[in-house]
Design an enzyme around this catalytic site. Structure first.
Site, PDB file in Angstrom:
ATOM      1  N   HIS A   1       0.824  -1.224   0.000  1.00  0.00           N
ATOM      2  CA  HIS A   1       0.000   0.000   0.000  1.00  0.00           C
ATOM      3  C   HIS A   1       0.856   1.271   0.000  1.00  0.00           C
ATOM      4  O   HIS A   1       0.320   2.370  -0.189  1.00  0.00           O
ATOM      5  CB  HIS A   1      -0.930   0.029   1.212  1.00  0.00           C
ATOM      6  CG  HIS A   1      -1.995  -1.030   1.188  1.00  0.00           C
ATOM      7  ND1 HIS A   1      -2.885  -1.160   0.147  1.00  0.00           N
ATOM      8  CD2 HIS A   1      -2.292  -2.027   2.066  1.00  0.00           C
ATOM      9  CE1 HIS A   1      -3.694  -2.186   0.384  1.00  0.00           C
ATOM     10  NE2 HIS A   1      -3.349  -2.734   1.543  1.00  0.00           N
TER      11      HIS A   1
ATOM     12  N   ASP B   1      -2.558 -10.495  -2.848  1.00  0.00           N
ATOM     13  CA  ASP B   1      -3.136 -10.098  -1.562  1.00  0.00           C
ATOM     14  C   ASP B   1      -4.637  -9.810  -1.785  1.00  0.00           C
ATOM     15  O   ASP B   1      -5.060  -9.499  -2.896  1.00  0.00           O
ATOM     16  CB  ASP B   1      -2.428  -8.832  -1.056  1.00  0.00           C
ATOM     17  CG  ASP B   1      -2.825  -8.450   0.364  1.00  0.00           C
ATOM     18  OD1 ASP B   1      -2.099  -8.846   1.292  1.00  0.00           O
ATOM     19  OD2 ASP B   1      -3.859  -7.763   0.536  1.00  0.00           O
TER      20      ASP B   1
ATOM     21  N   HIS C   1      -6.206  -7.281  -0.880  1.00  0.00           N
ATOM     22  CA  HIS C   1      -6.394  -5.854  -1.169  1.00  0.00           C
ATOM     23  C   HIS C   1      -5.548  -5.414  -2.361  1.00  0.00           C
ATOM     24  O   HIS C   1      -4.477  -5.972  -2.602  1.00  0.00           O
ATOM     25  CB  HIS C   1      -6.006  -5.022   0.058  1.00  0.00           C
ATOM     26  CG  HIS C   1      -6.726  -5.435   1.303  1.00  0.00           C
ATOM     27  ND1 HIS C   1      -6.192  -6.348   2.195  1.00  0.00           N
ATOM     28  CD2 HIS C   1      -7.942  -5.091   1.778  1.00  0.00           C
ATOM     29  CE1 HIS C   1      -7.062  -6.527   3.196  1.00  0.00           C
ATOM     30  NE2 HIS C   1      -8.126  -5.792   2.959  1.00  0.00           N
TER      31      HIS C   1
ATOM     32  N   ASP D   1      -4.582 -13.106   3.308  1.00  0.00           N
ATOM     33  CA  ASP D   1      -5.921 -12.630   3.682  1.00  0.00           C
ATOM     34  C   ASP D   1      -6.976 -12.976   2.622  1.00  0.00           C
ATOM     35  O   ASP D   1      -8.138 -12.608   2.763  1.00  0.00           O
ATOM     36  CB  ASP D   1      -5.914 -11.118   4.008  1.00  0.00           C
ATOM     37  CG  ASP D   1      -5.097 -10.288   3.041  1.00  0.00           C
ATOM     38  OD1 ASP D   1      -4.630 -10.830   2.011  1.00  0.00           O
ATOM     39  OD2 ASP D   1      -4.922  -9.075   3.307  1.00  0.00           O
TER      40      ASP D   1
HETATM   41 ZN    ZN Z   1      -4.309  -7.369   2.377  1.00  0.00          ZN
END
Ligand code: ZN
Length: 344
Positions: free
Chosen positions: A162, A197, A199, A286
């Site tokens: 991120h 991931d 996200h 995740d």
């Molecule tokens: Zn994540």
């Protein structure tokens, strides 16, 4: 397989701080136990040696990130202490849609300029630990590049995907995958990053958005529904020379194995067309059902299938740890992924 791991990561612990976006005021999910559980599982599975990272210095980090942001990460906490507070350094004002790019001189202003969410505090040892997380990734890349080990695993904590060139957030301070990919480009390598991931890796996307020397492909939860909300749509293809070197595959909540693997095959077909010399994998656990940060309906049995598809490239590759927060399940998950990748 060689694993790189810095045991000092536990000095950065936001675990007593509230989690952003949590209606129940849950505590942060990004805790040291995540990485120690992964370490113990890799050790018990005897995949190969686990070694401490070497120090490649600040240059590979500074080649990707803005030095103003690095200064804040490095010195912000000390300056904050001088303001006689014991609070963690978390912004209260953000530079959303700024009038200008002028960077405030006040610490509060600066932290709001560089940080984009409230889940990423600067604590006493944050800089040190993030620095060694990045060195862990570059050390793993250096070994895979040297060719003595085809697959290396950077057991990074904190995660990185991120973190953008001049913006940090989402538990991430330095973008381990981007630092690694950029370092590999400097060694003359053609690099494809595959981000699995849950996200979207908005930071990795931003860093390479205008470049054609690194391909970025990401499968993730649709940003209309999930963090990081403002990036990761399917029509973000890259800009200028980077056009058609960025591919996003947003997926609905509760995505099952059939849809996930079909989409992964599509993403990997882009990687094949790119003809990379080396792969960088942003691995988030995740994506598996039961993770407090996820919603997909994948089980641990999906992980060897994902691993096998990536392993089929038969190229040097660096696996970089990103998210994964279901602590009791992480050990089984990481072993399942590598069993598939290594064809065990
Ligand atoms: Zn994540």
């Amino acid at each position: 397989m060689h694993t790189f791991y810095d045991a000092g990561h536990n000095r950065h612990d936001p675990g007593q701080l509230p989690q952003a976006n949590s209606p129940d005021n849950d505590l942060s999910l990004e805790v040291p136990r995540r990485a120690t559980v992964l370490y113990e599982a890799i050790k018990a599975a005897a995949f190969g040696p686990i070694i401490a990272p070497g120090d490649f210095g600040i240059e590979p980090i500074g080649d990707v990130h803005d030095y103003g942001m690095l200064n804040l990460l490095q010195h912000g906490y000390r300056l904050w202490q001088e303001e006689k507070t014991s609070l963690p350094l978390i912004p209260h004002t953000y530079s959303v849609r700024p009038q200008s790019n002028r960077i405030p001189r006040s610490l509060w202003g600066m932290v709001g300029y560089y940080c984009f969410d409230s889940s990423t505090p600067i604590l006493a040892h944050t800089w040190d630990v993030a620095y060694w997380s990045a060195q862990t990734a570059v050390s793993a890349a250096a070994l895979a590049y040297a060719g003595s080990q085809k697959v290396t695993y950077a057991l990074c904590r904190p995660p990185g995907h991120h973190a953008a060139s001049n913006m940090y957030g989402g538990y991430c301070y330095l973008n381990n995958a981007a630092i690694t990919a950029n370092w590999l480009v400097q060694q003359g390598q053609r690099v494809a990053i595959v981000d699995v991931d849950y996200h979207h890796g908005n930071g990795t996307q931003e860093i390479f958005y205008g470049r054609s020397d690194v391909l970025y492909c990401s499968l993730h939860a649709d940003p209309f529904n999930e963090y990081p909300f403002f990036w990761g749509h399917g029509d973000e293809y890259g800009d200028g020379p980077g056009r058609s070197y960025n591919f996003n595959y947003p997926l609905p909540r509760h995505t099952d194995e059939a849809l996930y693997l079909r989409t992964l095959d599509e993403a990997l077909s882009k990687v094949r067309l790119f003809v990379p010399d080396i792969l960088v994998i942003s691995l988030g656990l995740d994506i598996i059902a039961g993770d407090p940060a996820g919603s997909f309906q994948l089980t641990v049995d999906t992980l060897p299938k994902i691993g096998a598809r990536i392993g089929a490239f038969n190229l040097p590759m660096v696996i970089i740890q990103e998210g994964g927060y279901n602590i009791p399940a992480l050990g089984e998950q990481i072993v399942a992924f590598f069993n598939g990748l290594l064809g065990k």
